[in-house]
Design an enzyme around this catalytic site. Structure first.
Site, mmCIF file in Angstrom:
data_model
loop_
_atom_site.group_PDB
_atom_site.id
_atom_site.type_symbol
_atom_site.label_atom_id
_atom_site.label_comp_id
_atom_site.label_asym_id
_atom_site.label_seq_id
_atom_site.Cartn_x
_atom_site.Cartn_y
_atom_site.Cartn_z
ATOM 1 C CG HIS A 55 -0.423 0.232 2.594
ATOM 2 N ND1 HIS A 55 0.166 1.112 3.212
ATOM 3 C CD2 HIS A 55 -0.030 -0.930 3.592
ATOM 4 C CE1 HIS A 55 0.704 0.926 4.209
ATOM 5 N NE2 HIS A 55 0.651 -0.326 4.328
ATOM 6 C CB CYS A 78 0.948 -4.119 5.367
ATOM 7 S SG CYS A 78 -0.339 -4.937 5.793
#
Length: 581
Positions: A466, A485
């Site tokens: 992301h 992440c």
């Protein structure tokens, strides 16, 4: 079923041929007369061990088989005809296999794993018995034949899949992208038939350029080790351009060994000149350090890692490449966690590179592979429960206005997203890790933790790529700051690449969608494999070897397990090799 009527001679012949062609062992029996050695092999393999279901405790020359079922299947398919020895002694194929096993350390494998001590002892004993016609000599020939075949299968499995199952090391999951299965029994049949045994074994090794680079790197560092390695640099004040210090002469010698300093540099000079500064910068670049040309504590620590430790680092990275498929795909996204980098690769060549931020050591990014299937513009962030409790709850207690400023909405757990709760109506002092009945969702906007876009590849760890509003982190040399992440430096460039084949997503259209501030999901026309990889050593495009810190101690854990793997046991009570048979 055949009828009970007698078959004509012609029909009887045709049926016999069909039966022979249906069973490889039977067909071979028709072509080859059974030699005394073949009969001995049959008796050994179809004796008590077959009744026990080809037990792993089948032993030859005091060593226990590691692949007994494959050995039995191989010889059944060739009517127990030997491939390494015959009634007159060893064949050329045996010498080819023995040479490959002895050179296993070229690939970072341990030659002693492959019955070499027992094989050498058998060869010596058989040589001493040459000319004798005893049952003992035949038994030794059978032992030699079967141990060689078992060694072939064990070596082949290690080459194809690695010595360890990656899943035994924790947060590792390769899903449908694990190494493809290869029938080693069929490989051995083909190797014998074509007389290409060494070439076929060599072709089992990973074909990826990164593995081949590690192979060259290992050869280079083994040569350095053979010449004595390098000396350590004494600790002391920082060294930089213009300094004169006796440690500079040692620094010059150290940098010469690994090729960072040109050979024509004055080796005994104690002046830190321009050539030394450039060599230090090259060294720092190769080791993922801050590239400032100054020899401080971090640079000294990297300079003083012994050559044997660097060799072990290369070897554990070679092991990891055996866990991956031989072909990563026509296109693939590779994230190297310790290198804090991402590459988009087409046909083995990088077409897009960028920096990334990965999980901190207490919240590690897992090793995995999965297919990226869609991306989301203007994503909501549904805060994972552990992050809500550990990171957000202290902020909500301290500052009642935090939720509104950061565009968080709060929902009662299990109640859906229909009705958010006013944060000021919650007694945050009464909320704790044991009692947290809420869900947090951050709406799209400048402060959203996921930035403007997220890239989804469903996996058991619920991690993804992301964007991020924390852009300054990409300037740091070490970038382990996330909760697992992966934050990407160039999210719009990556989205543009992934959607490029549609012809419908220009940069202008993406910006128009982003300007709406509304969540928008786009499915990729063709899923692309993603590999979250852990590489602390590799050879770069210029032929220089790069190293990185063991961020999560994965190298340490893997090295300990590999060093703990013993040669095949002689008592059958400590089989410690996890095989796939």
């Amino acid at each position: 079923m055949f009828s009970e009527r007698a078959l004509s001679p012609c029909r009887f012949f045709l049926v016999a041929v069909l039966i022979l062609l249906s069973f490889p062992g039977a067909a071979m029996s028709a072509e080859l007369s059974a030699s005394p050695l073949a009969e001995s092999l049959r008796e050994r393999l179809q004796g008590p061990s077959e009744a026990e279901g080809a037990s792993v405790k089948m032993a030859m020359a005091g060593e226990f088989f590691q692949a007994p079922a494959m050995v039995l299947r191989f010889y059944e398919q060739r009517a127990f005809q030997p491939v390494w020895v015959d009634d007159d002694g060893p064949l050329r194929s045996m010498h080819a296999l023995m040479q490959t096993l002895r050179e296993a350390d070229r690939h970072g494998l341990n030659p002693t794993m492959y019955h070499l001590s027992a094989l050498d002892a058998l060869l010596t004993s058989i040589g001493q018995d040459r000319g004798s016609d005893t049952m003992s000599a035949m038994a030794k020939a059978v032992d030699l034949e079967l141990l060689l075949t078992d060694a072939f299968f064990l070596y082949g499995d290690h080459v194809l899949h690695g010595r360890l199952h990656p899943e035994t090391l924790g947060d590792v999951w390769f899903g449908d992208h694990s190494q493809a299965e290869v029938d080693l029994v069929q490989v051995l049949h083909e190797a014998v038939e074509t007389n290409q045994l060494q070439a076929m074994l060599e072709n089992l090794h990973p074909a990826h350029p990164a593995y081949k680079g590690l192979l060259r790197a290992r050869a280079q560092y083994r040569e350095i080790a053979a010449q004595g390695g390098w000396s350590s640099i004494s600790e002391g004040a920082k060294l930089q351009k213009g300094d004169r210090d006796r440690r500079v002469a040692a620094l010059r010698s150290r940098l010469l060994v690994t090729g960072d300093l040109a050979p024509d540099s004055a080796p005994g000079d104690d002046l830190f000149d321009e050539a030394v500064e450039q060599a230090v910068r090259r060294f720092q670049q190769r080791h993922g350090l801050e590239v400032d040309g100054i020899v401080g504590p971090a640079t000294v620590a990297a300079l003083n890692v012994p050559v044997k430790a660097r060799l072990r680092q290369i070897e554990v990275n070679m092991e990891r490449w055996r866990w991956l498929p031989g072909q990563l795909g026509e296109r693939a996204i590779l994230v190297n966690i310790p290198a804090f980098g991402l590459e988009v690769v087409e046909r083995g060549q990088p077409v897009l590179t960028m920096r990334v931020v990965v999980g901190r050591p207490t919240r590690r990014t897992p090793l995995l592979s999965a297919d990226m299937s869609y991306l989301v513009f203007n994503p909501h962030w549904y805060v994972p429960p552990n992050i809500a409790v550990q990171d957000k709850l202290p902020l909500l207690r301290k500052d009642p206005g935090y939720a509104a400023r950061q565009r968080f909405k709060i929902f009662r757990r299990g109640a859906g997203d229909a009705t958010p709760i006013d944060p000021s109506a919650i007694d945050w002092s009464a909320v704790n890790a044991q009692h947290f009945p809420y869900r947090l969702r951050q709406d799209p906007g400048p402060s959203n933790a996921l930035g403007r876009v997220k890239f989804m590849f469903p996996n058991p760890f619920h991690v993804y790529l992301h964007d991020t509003p924390s852009r300054a982190l990409f300037a740091k040399p070490e970038r382990a700051f996330s909760s697992g992440c992966i934050r990407v430096e160039k999210p719009l460039e990556l989205a543009e690449y992934l959607l490029g084949e549609t012809g419908a997503w220009s940069r202008e259209r993406m910006r128009a969608v982003l300007d709406t501030k509304k969540e928008h999901t786009v499915w990729l026309p063709t899923p692309i494999p993603v590999y979250l990889f852990y590489g602390t050593a590799w050879m770069n495009a210029e032929g220089a070897v790069e190293f990185r810190q063991d961020l999560y101690d994965h190298d340490k854990a893997l090295e300990q397990q590999l060093q703990g793997m013993l040669p095949p046991p002689r008592d059958g009570n400590n089989l410690n090799i996890a095989m796939r048979y």
